[in-house]
Motif scaffolding. Structure first.
Motif, short mmCIF file in Angstrom:
data_model
loop_
_atom_site.label_atom_id
_atom_site.label_comp_id
_atom_site.label_asym_id
_atom_site.label_seq_id
_atom_site.Cartn_x
_atom_site.Cartn_y
_atom_site.Cartn_z
N ALA A 5 0.82 -1.21 0.00
CA ALA A 5 0.00 0.00 0.00
C ALA A 5 0.86 1.26 0.00
CB ALA A 5 -0.92 -0.01 1.23
N LEU A 6 0.21 2.40 -0.21
CA LEU A 6 0.89 3.69 -0.21
C LEU A 6 0.39 4.49 0.99
CD1 LEU A 6 0.52 4.44 -4.00
CD2 LEU A 6 2.60 3.69 -2.84
N PRO A 7 1.13 4.49 2.10
CA PRO A 7 0.65 5.16 3.32
C PRO A 7 0.63 6.68 3.18
CG PRO A 7 2.88 4.32 3.62
CD PRO A 7 2.42 3.83 2.29
N LEU A 8 -0.41 7.29 3.73
CA LEU A 8 -0.57 8.74 3.71
C LEU A 8 -1.13 9.17 5.06
CD1 LEU A 8 -0.58 11.44 2.09
CD2 LEU A 8 -2.92 10.88 1.40
N VAL A 9 -0.42 10.03 5.79
CA VAL A 9 -0.83 10.48 7.11
C VAL A 9 -1.67 11.75 7.00
CG1 VAL A 9 -0.05 11.23 9.40
CG2 VAL A 9 1.21 9.45 8.17
N LEU A 10 -2.90 11.72 7.59
CA LEU A 10 -3.81 12.85 7.53
C LEU A 10 -4.46 13.07 8.91
CD1 LEU A 10 -5.89 12.17 4.28
CD2 LEU A 10 -4.02 13.81 4.53
N ASP A 11 -4.98 14.27 9.13
CA ASP A 11 -5.84 14.53 10.25
C ASP A 11 -7.18 13.84 9.99
OD1 ASP A 11 -6.60 16.44 12.68
OD2 ASP A 11 -8.24 16.54 11.23
N TYR A 12 -7.78 13.25 11.02
CA TYR A 12 -8.99 12.46 10.80
C TYR A 12 -10.14 13.30 10.28
CZ TYR A 12 -10.88 13.98 15.39
OH TYR A 12 -11.37 14.70 16.45
N ARG A 13 -10.23 14.59 10.65
CA ARG A 13 -11.31 15.44 10.14
C ARG A 13 -11.14 15.71 8.65
NH1 ARG A 13 -10.26 17.27 15.64
NH2 ARG A 13 -8.21 17.77 14.78
N GLN A 14 -9.90 15.94 8.24
CA GLN A 14 -9.60 16.15 6.82
C GLN A 14 -9.95 14.89 6.03
OE1 GLN A 14 -5.43 16.67 6.06
NE2 GLN A 14 -5.74 17.57 4.03
N HIS A 15 -9.63 13.76 6.59
CA HIS A 15 -9.94 12.48 5.96
C HIS A 15 -11.43 12.32 5.71
CE1 HIS A 15 -11.49 8.36 6.39
NE2 HIS A 15 -10.47 8.01 5.62
N ASP A 16 -12.24 12.61 6.72
CA ASP A 16 -13.68 12.36 6.62
C ASP A 16 -14.35 13.24 5.58
OD1 ASP A 16 -13.46 10.36 8.46
OD2 ASP A 16 -14.61 11.35 10.03
N PHE A 17 -13.89 14.48 5.44
CA PHE A 17 -14.48 15.36 4.43
C PHE A 17 -14.10 14.90 3.02
CE2 PHE A 17 -14.59 19.25 1.80
CZ PHE A 17 -15.93 19.54 1.94
N ALA A 18 -12.84 14.52 2.86
CA ALA A 18 -12.38 14.08 1.53
C ALA A 18 -13.08 12.80 1.10
CB ALA A 18 -10.86 13.88 1.54
N THR A 19 -13.20 11.83 2.00
CA THR A 19 -13.83 10.57 1.62
C THR A 19 -15.34 10.73 1.41
OG1 THR A 19 -13.99 9.94 3.97
CG2 THR A 19 -12.11 9.10 2.70
N ALA A 20 -15.94 11.73 2.05
CA ALA A 20 -17.35 12.00 1.79
C ALA A 20 -17.56 12.32 0.31
CB ALA A 20 -17.84 13.17 2.65
N ALA A 21 -16.58 13.02 -0.29
CA ALA A 21 -16.69 13.42 -1.69
C ALA A 21 -16.31 12.30 -2.66
CB ALA A 21 -15.82 14.65 -1.94
N VAL A 22 -15.22 11.61 -2.39
CA VAL A 22 -14.69 10.67 -3.38
C VAL A 22 -15.14 9.23 -3.17
CG1 VAL A 22 -12.66 12.11 -3.76
CG2 VAL A 22 -12.52 10.21 -2.14
N SER A 23 -15.77 8.94 -2.03
CA SER A 23 -16.19 7.57 -1.75
C SER A 23 -17.65 7.47 -1.32
CB SER A 23 -15.28 6.96 -0.68
OG SER A 23 -15.71 5.66 -0.34
#
Length: 366
Positions: free
Chosen positions: A169-187
């Protein structure tokens, strides 16, 4: 940190694939697991996916783990986290694989696990669910999002990053709030759109199911994810509702604008809308490691006779060209050729097209 013993709560598609991937990367590692269905964990033991069956998330055997993965629905993961709190060693990484991070991060904070909990989200998957569909290679070239909690030691984050990389896999470290907004859009929103589109056709179809009969490649491609687990997506939508609603509002505005353009016969707006979406979609790298992956396909006209497909497969195999999938297209709404052949990479698809053309076949590349 050296991780050799792993625990799992849940062994569905992601949990089972992760266990298989760890076994492939580290054959000597030890894996123990609990699943709410006894048959699942027994099958995993029979296959050699795990080494030990645990009776509950509170099983003392989990105290031997260097890392424990929570791979159940969000609500069940939080419940398991509460039970593991006093069982897991102080130097054991507690993590999950859910596609929503806020609820479990808040739960970890409430339980006093900040610094010990690291959220994880492998951005891969399938419309299929369950251990039966688990694959060790599922994580290869896909982003694995890592969301550390406040106070997490940097060496723990680096160990987790190395672990994700070890399974391809390709690990990417993010803040969990940033993660949730991005995945709301792309997933998350795409799954809601796919489900709504399928239900639209269901509700509008005639008694003889004409729409279902003629549903072609384009419709099937964009609605494939509508076959995902209803239970899982109920949890996701309830857990990340605020972010999904925010993104959905933008989508609805754009859809409404398209409707108004058609009502007013504003062809220029429609053209520019498709032009903008085409240019942005085409800007995605062909080798993009995210959840949206480019598929390399060629279409070939063949005569409907016995052995036609095997002839082509043999021709490509003789040239050392590896095929991902091959099948007949029963509707030509969008494709010219009746035989669809998929490849893992662009180079083999182009080589295959040249080989088949040289042998007299008519081929289209998409």
């Amino acid at each position: 940190m050296e991780m050799e013993t792993f625990g799992f709560i849940g062994l569905g598609l992601i949990g089972g694939s992760l266990a298989k991937a760890l076994k492939r990367a580290m054959p000597d590692c030890r894996i123990m697991a609990y699943t709410r269905t006894a048959k699942t964990v027994e099958e995993a033991l029979r296959q050699g996916v795990i080494d030990t069956i645990c009776s509950a998330p509170s099983d003392d055997q989990f105290s031997k783990c260097d890392c424990i993965f929570l791979c159940a629905p969000v609500g069940s993961n939080i419940s398991a986290l509460e039970q593991l709190k006093d069982i897991a060693r102080a130097d054991c990484i507690l993590t999950d694989v859910g596609s929503v991070k806020t609820d479990i991060h808040l739960a970890a904070e409430r339980l006093g696990l900040n610094g010990r909990f690291i959220g994880g989200h492998p951005m891969t998957g399938s419309e299929k669910s369950g251990l039966a569909y688990a694959q060790a290679h599922l994580f290869e070239n896909s982003y694995y999002i890592i969301t550390p909690s406040p106070g997490t030691p940097e060496e723990w984050v680096e160990s987790y990053r190395a672990l994700a990389a070890s399974i391809g896999a390709l690990p990417l470290v993010l803040d969990y709030r940033q993660h949730d907004f991005a995945t709301a859009a792309v997933s998350h929103l795409p799954h809601l759109i796919a489900a709504s589109l399928v239900n639209t056709v269901h509700d509008l179809d005639s008694e003889d199911e004409l729409m279902k009969l003629i549903a072609a490649g384009g419709f099937k491609d964009i609605t494939r994810i509508a076959s995902s687990s209803p239970e899982m997506w109920e949890h996701i939508c309830m857990s990340n509702g605020d972010n999904i609603i925010s993104v959905m509002d933008t989508f609805i505005d754009l859809l409404t604008a398209s409707r108004e353009a058609m009502c007013s016969e504003n062809g220029e707006y429609i053209y520019k809308m498709f032009e903008k979406s085409r240019d942005y979609r085409d800007s995605f790298a062909s080798s993009s490691p995210g959840s949206i992956k480019k598929t390399y396909r060629i279409y070939c006209d063949i005569v409907d006779e016995s052995g036609a497909i095997s002839t082509i497969a043999t021709l490509l195999a003789d040239k050392g060209i590896s095929i991902k999938n091959i099948g007949i297209i029963h509707s030509r709404e969008f494709e010219e050729g009746v035989l669809q052949i998929e490849f893992y990479e662009e180079a083999p698809s182009m080589e295959a097209a040249n080989v088949l053309r040289a042998d007299g076949y008519q081929v289209w590349v998409r």
